[in-house]
Scaffold this motif. Sequence first.
Motif, PDB file in Angstrom:
ATOM      1  N   LEU A  99       1.446  -7.001  -0.818  1.00 32.13           N
ATOM      2  CA  LEU A  99       2.253  -5.331  -1.246  1.00 32.13           C
ATOM      3  C   LEU A  99       0.403  -5.218   0.325  1.00 32.13           C
ATOM      4  CD1 LEU A  99       3.277  -3.274  -1.994  1.00 32.13           C
ATOM      5  CD2 LEU A  99       1.649  -3.796  -4.487  1.00 32.13           C
ATOM      6  N   ALA A 100      -0.651  -5.376  -0.248  1.00 33.41           N
ATOM      7  CA  ALA A 100      -1.369  -5.047   0.131  1.00 33.41           C
ATOM      8  C   ALA A 100      -0.860  -5.152   2.065  1.00 33.41           C
ATOM      9  CB  ALA A 100      -3.101  -5.297   0.088  1.00 33.41           C
ATOM     10  N   LEU A 101      -0.773  -6.557   2.215  1.00 30.61           N
ATOM     11  CA  LEU A 101      -0.212  -6.967   3.616  1.00 30.61           C
ATOM     12  C   LEU A 101       0.617  -6.316   4.104  1.00 30.61           C
ATOM     13  CD1 LEU A 101      -1.537 -10.849   3.892  1.00 30.61           C
ATOM     14  CD2 LEU A 101      -2.029  -9.201   5.115  1.00 30.61           C
ATOM     15  N   GLY A 102       2.024  -6.091   3.896  1.00 29.41           N
ATOM     16  CA  GLY A 102       2.697  -5.383   3.862  1.00 29.41           C
ATOM     17  C   GLY A 102       3.152  -4.818   4.309  1.00 29.41           C
ATOM     18  N   LEU A 103       2.248  -3.852   3.664  1.00 30.91           N
ATOM     19  CA  LEU A 103       1.764  -1.960   3.104  1.00 30.91           C
ATOM     20  C   LEU A 103       0.588  -2.001   5.068  1.00 30.91           C
ATOM     21  CD1 LEU A 103       2.997   0.651   1.541  1.00 30.91           C
ATOM     22  CD2 LEU A 103       0.577   0.703   0.733  1.00 30.91           C
ATOM     23  N   GLY A 104       0.150  -2.229   4.892  1.00 34.01           N
ATOM     24  CA  GLY A 104      -1.047  -2.781   5.730  1.00 34.01           C
ATOM     25  C   GLY A 104       0.102  -2.789   7.606  1.00 34.01           C
ATOM     26  N   ASN A 105       0.912  -3.549   7.196  1.00 33.11           N
ATOM     27  CA  ASN A 105       1.345  -3.745   8.887  1.00 33.11           C
ATOM     28  C   ASN A 105       2.372  -2.567   8.882  1.00 33.11           C
ATOM     29  OD1 ASN A 105       1.221  -6.472  10.442  1.00 33.11           O
ATOM     30  ND2 ASN A 105       0.785  -6.659   8.233  1.00 33.11           N
ATOM     31  N   LEU A 221     -11.103   6.338   9.100  1.00 33.94           N
ATOM     32  CA  LEU A 221     -11.135   5.069   8.334  1.00 33.94           C
ATOM     33  C   LEU A 221     -10.284   5.541   6.865  1.00 33.94           C
ATOM     34  CD1 LEU A 221     -14.501   3.471   7.133  1.00 33.94           C
ATOM     35  CD2 LEU A 221     -12.891   3.287   9.038  1.00 33.94           C
ATOM     36  N   LEU A 222      -9.648   7.181   7.650  1.00 29.02           N
ATOM     37  CA  LEU A 222      -8.764   7.824   6.192  1.00 29.02           C
ATOM     38  C   LEU A 222      -7.255   7.194   5.790  1.00 29.02           C
ATOM     39  CD1 LEU A 222      -8.321  10.010   4.510  1.00 29.02           C
ATOM     40  CD2 LEU A 222      -7.214  11.266   6.248  1.00 29.02           C
ATOM     41  N   LYS A 223      -7.147   6.636   6.537  1.00 28.52           N
ATOM     42  CA  LYS A 223      -5.099   5.864   7.168  1.00 28.52           C
ATOM     43  C   LYS A 223      -5.410   4.675   6.284  1.00 28.52           C
ATOM     44  CE  LYS A 223      -2.653   5.161  10.467  1.00 28.52           C
ATOM     45  NZ  LYS A 223      -2.132   5.123  11.166  1.00 28.52           N
ATOM     46  N   TYR A 224      -7.211   3.693   6.398  1.00 29.63           N
ATOM     47  CA  TYR A 224      -6.820   2.681   5.773  1.00 29.63           C
ATOM     48  C   TYR A 224      -7.698   2.819   4.265  1.00 29.63           C
ATOM     49  CZ  TYR A 224     -10.236  -0.590   3.385  1.00 29.63           C
ATOM     50  OH  TYR A 224     -10.910  -2.141   2.968  1.00 29.63           O
ATOM     51  N   PHE A 225      -8.441   3.680   3.646  1.00 31.64           N
ATOM     52  CA  PHE A 225      -8.083   4.416   2.176  1.00 31.64           C
ATOM     53  C   PHE A 225      -7.279   4.639   2.048  1.00 31.64           C
ATOM     54  CE2 PHE A 225      -9.619   7.820  -0.399  1.00 31.64           C
ATOM     55  CZ  PHE A 225     -10.390   6.919  -1.378  1.00 31.64           C
ATOM     56  N   LEU A 226      -6.570   5.467   2.648  1.00 30.37           N
ATOM     57  CA  LEU A 226      -4.910   6.041   1.953  1.00 30.37           C
ATOM     58  C   LEU A 226      -3.986   4.775   1.320  1.00 30.37           C
ATOM     59  CD1 LEU A 226      -4.599   9.623   4.024  1.00 30.37           C
ATOM     60  CD2 LEU A 226      -5.503   8.730   1.164  1.00 30.37           C
ATOM     61  N   GLY A 227      -4.477   4.019   2.272  1.00 29.51           N
ATOM     62  CA  GLY A 227      -3.455   2.302   2.349  1.00 29.51           C
ATOM     63  C   GLY A 227      -3.259   1.976   0.889  1.00 29.51           C
ATOM     64  N   VAL A 228      -4.899   1.265   0.877  1.00 28.24           N
ATOM     65  CA  VAL A 228      -5.313   0.909  -0.711  1.00 28.24           C
ATOM     66  C   VAL A 228      -5.281   1.964  -1.853  1.00 28.24           C
ATOM     67  CG1 VAL A 228      -7.523  -0.309  -1.757  1.00 28.24           C
ATOM     68  CG2 VAL A 228      -7.191  -0.629   0.872  1.00 28.24           C
ATOM     69  N   VAL A 229      -4.773   2.422  -1.380  1.00 31.98           N
ATOM     70  CA  VAL A 229      -4.902   3.901  -2.899  1.00 31.98           C
ATOM     71  C   VAL A 229      -3.368   3.171  -2.949  1.00 31.98           C
ATOM     72  CG1 VAL A 229      -5.010   5.991  -3.534  1.00 31.98           C
ATOM     73  CG2 VAL A 229      -6.634   5.371  -2.473  1.00 31.98           C
ATOM     74  N   ARG A 380     -17.153   2.153  -2.504  1.00 31.80           N
ATOM     75  CA  ARG A 380     -17.717   2.487  -3.199  1.00 31.80           C
ATOM     76  C   ARG A 380     -16.517   2.962  -4.168  1.00 31.80           C
ATOM     77  NH1 ARG A 380     -20.722   1.451  -8.466  1.00 31.80           N
ATOM     78  NH2 ARG A 380     -21.007   2.972  -8.576  1.00 31.80           N
ATOM     79  N   LEU A 381     -15.907   4.292  -3.702  1.00 29.71           N
ATOM     80  CA  LEU A 381     -15.211   5.075  -4.234  1.00 29.71           C
ATOM     81  C   LEU A 381     -13.356   4.442  -4.648  1.00 29.71           C
ATOM     82  CD1 LEU A 381     -15.245   8.264  -1.616  1.00 29.71           C
ATOM     83  CD2 LEU A 381     -15.675   7.964  -4.540  1.00 29.71           C
ATOM     84  N   LEU A 382     -13.512   3.053  -3.080  1.00 29.30           N
ATOM     85  CA  LEU A 382     -11.510   1.820  -3.390  1.00 29.30           C
ATOM     86  C   LEU A 382     -12.662   0.982  -4.174  1.00 29.30           C
ATOM     87  CD1 LEU A 382     -11.503   1.632  -0.156  1.00 29.30           C
ATOM     88  CD2 LEU A 382      -9.457   3.273  -1.532  1.00 29.30           C
ATOM     89  N   ASP A 383     -13.531   0.828  -4.391  1.00 26.76           N
ATOM     90  CA  ASP A 383     -14.354  -0.248  -6.079  1.00 26.76           C
ATOM     91  C   ASP A 383     -14.038   0.838  -7.021  1.00 26.76           C
ATOM     92  OD1 ASP A 383     -15.487  -2.446  -7.216  1.00 26.76           O
ATOM     93  OD2 ASP A 383     -17.354  -2.309  -6.477  1.00 26.76           O
ATOM     94  N   MET A 384     -14.125   2.037  -6.989  1.00 27.76           N
ATOM     95  CA  MET A 384     -13.761   1.858  -8.262  1.00 27.76           C
ATOM     96  C   MET A 384     -12.441   2.217  -8.581  1.00 27.76           C
ATOM     97  SD  MET A 384     -15.760   6.240  -8.103  1.00 27.76           S
ATOM     98  CE  MET A 384     -17.835   6.367  -7.486  1.00 27.76           C
ATOM     99  N   LEU A 385     -11.094   2.670  -8.098  1.00 28.84           N
ATOM    100  CA  LEU A 385      -9.957   2.084  -8.268  1.00 28.84           C
ATOM    101  C   LEU A 385      -9.587   1.510  -8.381  1.00 28.84           C
ATOM    102  CD1 LEU A 385      -8.994   5.028  -5.501  1.00 28.84           C
ATOM    103  CD2 LEU A 385      -9.054   6.031  -7.799  1.00 28.84           C
ATOM    104  N   ARG A 386      -9.954   0.703  -8.235  1.00 25.37           N
ATOM    105  CA  ARG A 386      -9.571  -1.192  -8.046  1.00 25.37           C
ATOM    106  C   ARG A 386     -10.446  -2.090  -9.078  1.00 25.37           C
ATOM    107  NH1 ARG A 386     -12.590  -1.624  -2.841  1.00 25.37           N
ATOM    108  NH2 ARG A 386     -14.786  -3.494  -3.920  1.00 25.37           N
ATOM    109  N   THR A 387     -10.960  -1.481 -10.015  1.00 22.81           N
ATOM    110  CA  THR A 387     -11.693  -2.169 -11.007  1.00 22.81           C
ATOM    111  C   THR A 387     -10.727  -1.207 -11.900  1.00 22.81           C
ATOM    112  OG1 THR A 387     -13.792  -1.872 -10.282  1.00 22.81           O
ATOM    113  CG2 THR A 387     -13.363  -1.743 -12.175  1.00 22.81           C
ATOM    114  N   VAL A 388      -9.918  -0.339 -11.867  1.00 25.63           N
ATOM    115  CA  VAL A 388      -9.155  -0.013 -13.442  1.00 25.63           C
ATOM    116  C   VAL A 388      -7.649  -0.540 -12.793  1.00 25.63           C
ATOM    117  CG1 VAL A 388      -7.177   2.517 -13.404  1.00 25.63           C
ATOM    118  CG2 VAL A 388      -9.959   2.816 -12.630  1.00 25.63           C
TER     119      VAL A 388
END
Length: 423
Positions: A99-105, A221-229, A380-388
């Motif tokens: 999912l991440a690879l597809g959304l990233g592209n 890095l906003l697009k990367y951040f929003l993409g991961v979220v 650090r912010l993404l770490d919080m979200l992905r731990t959830v």
Amino acid sequence: MKKLSLTSKIFVSLILGIITGLILHPLKENLFVETYLINFLFNFLGSGFMRAIRMIVVPLVFCSLTVGAAGVEDVRKLGRVGVKILAFYLGTTAVAISLALGLGNLINPGKGIILSQIVASKVTVGESKPFVDILLGMIPINPAESMAKGDMLQIIVFAIFCGVGISLLGDKVKIIKKGIEEANNLMLKLVELIMKLAPFGVYGLIAKTFTTLGYAAMLPLLKYFLGVVLALILHYFITYQGLLVLIARYNPIKFIKKFASTMVVAFSTSSSNATIPTALKTMQENFGVSKSISSFTIPLGSTINMDGTAIMQGMATVFIAQIYGVELTMGNYITVIFTATLASIGTAGVPGVGLIMLGMVLTEIGLPLDGIALIMGIDRLLDMLRTVVNITGDAVCTLIVAKSESEISEVEDSYEGVETESV
């Protein structure tokens, strides 16, 4: 504050930490702020709490898994449950990275960013290991050394073997079984005492994060951040809640309400290991899952179920490749999926370790490891979200396995279309 529940206190601390950080951010280079607030007060509160949590993780995981494995009287059932757990964890991890690879592209997070505008630094990462070494590394040569080093995979393997041995010997080792059960109760009590410090620890962690995080550095890095979220949100609501409804027949809204306190702890600490005590209590008391199942799936999931981390690795791979102008082939994508799925098995449930495991993925496809430095500022912010996301996967797996094994005592909340049933 005394009348508030622990969850409410953690929420209040979270908000106060954010407000404090935003106020102090413009003053982060001030000598007093940097020396006495960031490096002393916030660091002591946050790091002290995390050290206390880590202190209890190894004995808790060993005792909990041993008790869980020993509680399964039918060893064949233990093997059956283990296969279901591994199939779920590895399967959802492969879905997450895809999912991440597809959304990233699709969103192209690294396109249009000029590398010279970003300050990169050298990052030390572990070397990639052959798959056979990963498998062999799961078997402890010296269990005492594994516990001293905190090697969670080896501890888990040893605990399961001990539990199976106790289950096979039965009454011959009832004293040992009783002793481990009492030790497990002791560990849970110690965790309860440590969790009373959670509001202070959360305040320190969040205040330090928002004080030191630079907004200017985050903009490219906003697009990367929003993409991961976005990938995390899709995986959370489509993959997990979809499986929850289709297989466990459980109402997603009720699940989120019952599991909210554990998600708060996960978000605040960025540690899957730190949520083990809360997750165990929640699954047993709020969902009615038996101890024999939850004591097996939750500690195991905190080590091998890292879907949120896999999503970060997939998006980061696409981002770094685009930053350096590298075109990834289909073979590269397959390699990333396979490597990230295996890497999740050896990813410890502690903050920030996902960046280290990302080095394994980048090495496999030949991308520069320096690219990791580009995303460290907002990890650090993404770490919080992905731990959830990680710990939610543990809970969903627990419910599905418990449902299949008829190990749920409360089924009045089970979901059958728009109707609920009670047994």
